[in-house]
Enzyme design. Structure first.
Site, PDB file in Angstrom:
ATOM      1  N   LYS A 145      13.159   6.433 -31.002  1.00  0.00           N
ATOM      2  CA  LYS A 145      11.661   6.172 -31.057  1.00  0.00           C
ATOM      3  C   LYS A 145      11.345   5.182 -29.562  1.00  0.00           C
ATOM      4  O   LYS A 145      12.334   4.753 -28.967  1.00  0.00           O
ATOM      5  CB  LYS A 145      11.279   5.354 -32.095  1.00  0.00           C
ATOM      6  CG  LYS A 145      11.862   4.006 -32.254  1.00  0.00           C
ATOM      7  CD  LYS A 145      11.003   3.046 -32.904  1.00  0.00           C
ATOM      8  CE  LYS A 145      10.009   1.953 -31.905  1.00  0.00           C
ATOM      9  NZ  LYS A 145      10.536   0.834 -31.554  1.00  0.00           N
ATOM     10  N   HIS A 175      14.843   3.424 -36.954  1.00  0.00           N
ATOM     11  CA  HIS A 175      15.772   2.827 -37.679  1.00  0.00           C
ATOM     12  C   HIS A 175      15.793   1.844 -38.795  1.00  0.00           C
ATOM     13  O   HIS A 175      16.511   1.646 -39.682  1.00  0.00           O
ATOM     14  CB  HIS A 175      16.762   2.047 -36.792  1.00  0.00           C
ATOM     15  CG  HIS A 175      16.097   0.684 -36.399  1.00  0.00           C
ATOM     16  ND1 HIS A 175      15.084   0.282 -35.551  1.00  0.00           N
ATOM     17  CD2 HIS A 175      16.307  -0.731 -36.858  1.00  0.00           C
ATOM     18  CE1 HIS A 175      14.740  -0.788 -35.235  1.00  0.00           C
ATOM     19  NE2 HIS A 175      15.464  -1.515 -36.250  1.00  0.00           N
ATOM     20  N   LYS A 179      17.689   1.118 -43.139  1.00  0.00           N
ATOM     21  CA  LYS A 179      17.959  -0.058 -43.668  1.00  0.00           C
ATOM     22  C   LYS A 179      18.334  -0.018 -45.041  1.00  0.00           C
ATOM     23  O   LYS A 179      17.555   0.779 -46.003  1.00  0.00           O
ATOM     24  CB  LYS A 179      17.010  -0.919 -43.375  1.00  0.00           C
ATOM     25  CG  LYS A 179      16.947  -1.553 -41.870  1.00  0.00           C
ATOM     26  CD  LYS A 179      15.634  -2.603 -41.617  1.00  0.00           C
ATOM     27  CE  LYS A 179      15.573  -3.056 -40.262  1.00  0.00           C
ATOM     28  NZ  LYS A 179      16.468  -3.760 -39.737  1.00  0.00           N
ATOM     29  N   HIS A 237       7.776   1.944 -37.365  1.00  0.00           N
ATOM     30  CA  HIS A 237       8.424   1.004 -38.499  1.00  0.00           C
ATOM     31  C   HIS A 237       7.456   0.707 -39.398  1.00  0.00           C
ATOM     32  O   HIS A 237       7.684   0.988 -40.912  1.00  0.00           O
ATOM     33  CB  HIS A 237       9.180  -0.165 -38.042  1.00  0.00           C
ATOM     34  CG  HIS A 237       9.866  -0.118 -37.132  1.00  0.00           C
ATOM     35  ND1 HIS A 237      10.740   0.854 -37.023  1.00  0.00           N
ATOM     36  CD2 HIS A 237      10.183  -0.811 -35.865  1.00  0.00           C
ATOM     37  CE1 HIS A 237      11.534   1.038 -35.846  1.00  0.00           C
ATOM     38  NE2 HIS A 237      11.197  -0.288 -35.174  1.00  0.00           N
TER      39      HIS A 237
HETATM   40  C1  BG6 Z   1      12.630  -1.944 -32.269  1.00  0.00           C
HETATM   41  C2  BG6 Z   1      11.452  -2.585 -31.560  1.00  0.00           C
HETATM   42  O1  BG6 Z   1      12.167  -0.726 -32.615  1.00  0.00           O
HETATM   43  O2  BG6 Z   1      12.812  -2.800 -33.600  1.00  0.00           O
HETATM   44  C3  BG6 Z   1      12.020  -4.054 -31.133  1.00  0.00           C
HETATM   45  O3  BG6 Z   1      11.385  -1.942 -30.391  1.00  0.00           O
HETATM   46  C4  BG6 Z   1      12.212  -4.794 -32.115  1.00  0.00           C
HETATM   47  O4  BG6 Z   1      10.930  -4.662 -30.345  1.00  0.00           O
HETATM   48  C5  BG6 Z   1      13.099  -4.129 -33.415  1.00  0.00           C
HETATM   49  O5  BG6 Z   1      12.717  -6.265 -32.149  1.00  0.00           O
HETATM   50  C6  BG6 Z   1      13.079  -4.970 -34.544  1.00  0.00           C
HETATM   51  O6  BG6 Z   1      14.187  -4.311 -35.345  1.00  0.00           O
HETATM   52  P1  BG6 Z   1      14.966  -5.172 -36.566  1.00  0.00           P
HETATM   53  O7  BG6 Z   1      15.877  -4.165 -36.929  1.00  0.00           O
HETATM   54  O8  BG6 Z   1      15.727  -6.188 -35.646  1.00  0.00           O
HETATM   55  O9  BG6 Z   1      13.938  -5.492 -37.449  1.00  0.00           O
END
Ligand code: BG6
Length: 489
Positions: A145, A175, A179, A237
């Site tokens: 992404k 991602h 989780k 997300h």
């Molecule tokens: C990423 C973003 O997709 O997700 C980042 O580009 C962000 O800016 C990150 O910090 C957050 O992921 P996680 O898994 O740390 O909550």
């Protein structure tokens, strides 16, 4: 069970994502003996380095990620034997035959092309792979992404990649879907009969989804400035979380059953219009502040340090949105979304606020409506608040108490990182945890409209101090509806 032998190519093989996430994830899966002996991992980058130099670099980077003594010598021997490097300029037609020569010559195994690069390169790389005759029915392509910057560019990327790969061969990563607790949402909703009858407008007063981070834009400033929180976090997300909590029960866990239900939620999202955009969205940008007793710089200073003058800054680092889903189940139940950088702590949670009891038999004592809180990170668990009677003879005093389920207490296992799970799903050929083309494009249509209307109404980010829960307008967004954000103590 180890996966079938594979050749995995990481485009962006010395980049930030490979360094922080992909190589550690692959190392961990290898440590757990999930890979067959002869599987290969080929890093592609513009660096003119040999295989041996790449191996040395990967060793250094893994040592940096884990503690120095955590890279086990036996695992490392196995893992390093898989590593190769290929120098390529992805925009040029030269050198692709050299990449091809690194593979298993029989061309008999799964080839995975992981594009950890800017999405503007996805189409050109797919085309080069095709022209070099490196794609067959067993090949898979993984797209990081964000896919595109808006609806037209996402369609163009999808068209270009789709001209070479079938949709079933394309794995678009978000991602968050890898989780553990995001998957637990499905278990909670559809593995229990308790919640589902209450999962609707008659019982749920409103829903809040928060993804808060304490980090700032930092060394990703240029990317962040081009992207902003709405594109970086909400388009993918947050909307994926929204889909999973709001969708109808799918008939099975089959990937298309789930994706068909998610897309219906995206299609039912009420468009945010020019007339409503100022009322239902908030843009924010952090100024200097204090987090965890440590002073942190503001966005403006980070930009100056990265060589981007402040009069050119446009991105928001915080977004709050009152979203509505125009369907039978959710009509009238708002979903408040909130995400930001440099908030007091890293914390992601989904809160279901249920309706108050219709009539209190306890006189004028205030009764707190029940609340279901699903914590995604850092602690993973579920909390349900219930009204109870305080013990003792002094009359009927009511109190709200939490019923807590901490997953770490119940399961003494280490959760694999989201990327470990997602990489294994790609290698196994299971697309359930990846986004389908229509999901990405429909999400962009909703997001583009917000961005267009921000521009039309000249809505600028409102400042908030780093270490606070966002700009004042974000509090007003919920306060106006006689609600409040639930922030952990
Ligand atoms: C990423 C973003 O997709 O997700 C980042 O580009 C962000 O800016 C990150 O910090 C957050 O992921 P996680 O898994 O740390 O909550």
């Amino acid at each position: 069970v180890p996966v079938d032998p594979f050749d995995l190519v990481i485009f962006g093989g010395t980049g930030d994502l490979a360094e922080r996430k992909l190589l550690p994830a692959l190392y961990h899966r290898d440590r757990d003996e999930q890979f067959s002996v002869d599987s290969l991992i080929i890093g592609v980058s513009r660096s003119e380095i040999s295989d041996d130099e790449y191996v040395t670099w990967v060793h250094e980077t893994l040592t940096k990620q884990f503690a120095p003594n955590e890279v086990d010598p036996d695992v490392w021997t196995r893992f390093s034997a898989r590593l190769r490097h290929q120098c390529l300029d992805l925009k040029s037609a030269d050198g692709w035959a050299d990449l091809d020569a690194k593979f298993d010559p029989e061309h008999e195994r799964v080839r995975v092309f992981y594009l950890a690069t800017a999405s503007s390169l996805f189409g050109p790389v797919a085309q080069q792979l095709h022209d070099a005759d490196m794609v067959d029915a067993r090949s898979r392509i993984v797209l990081e992404k964000p896919v595109g910057q808006d609806y037209p560019s996402a369609c163009a990327v999808n068209d270009a990649v789709g001209a070479v790969f079938e949709e079933s061969q394309i794995y678009r990563i978000d991602h968050y879907l890898g989780k553990e607790t995001v998957q637990n949402l499905l278990a909670l909703r559809f593995g229990n009969s308790l919640f589902e009858p209450l999962w609707e407008r008659g019982a749920v007063e409103h829903v809040q989804i928060t993804v808060a981070e304490d980090l700032g834009a930092g060394n990703r400033f240029e990317f962040y400035e081009r992207t902003g929180a709405l594109r970086d976090m909400v388009q993918n997300h947050m909307l994926q979380l929204l889909c999973l909590v709001a969708m109808e029960p799918p008939a099975s866990m089959h990937h298309d059953d789930i994706r068909n239900e998610k897309i219906k939620v995206l299609r039912a999202l009420k468009p945010i219009t020019r007339a409503s955009v100022d009322d239902v969205t908030v843009r924010g940008r952090y100024t200097a502040g204090i987090i965890d007793d440590t002073p942190v710089p503001g966005y403006e200073k980070e930009g100056r340090d990265a060589g981007v003058p402040s009069d050119e800054h446009d991105a928001e680092t915080f977004v709050a949105i009152k979203a509505e889903i125009d369907n039978w189940r959710w009509n009238g139940t708002p979903f408040y979304l909130r995400t930001g950088k440099r908030l007091p702590r890293k914390m992601s949670q989904i809160v279901f606020q249920f309706k108050a009891v219709p009539h209190s038999i306890f006189g004028d004592q205030s009764l707190e409506p029940n609340r279901l809180v699903m914590s995604l990170q850092p602690e993973e668990g579920v909390q349900l608040t219930l009204m109870t009677k305080e013990p003792g003879p002094g009359g009927f005093r009511m109190r709200s108490l939490p019923l807590n389920l901490h997953f770490s207490d119940a399961f003494a296992v280490n959760y694999p990182d989201a990327y470990e799970r997602l990489l294994m799903e790609v290698l196994r050929g299971n697309p359930a945890l990846f986004m389908r083309r229509d999901e990405i494009e429909t999400a962009w249509q909703w997001i583009d409209r917000i961005i267009d209307n921000w521009h039309a109404e000249q809505i600028q980010p409102e400042e908030y101090m780093a270490g606070s829960w966002g700009p004042t307008k974000s509090f007003m967004l919920v306060d106006r509806d006689r609600r409040r954000w639930f922030n952990p103590a």
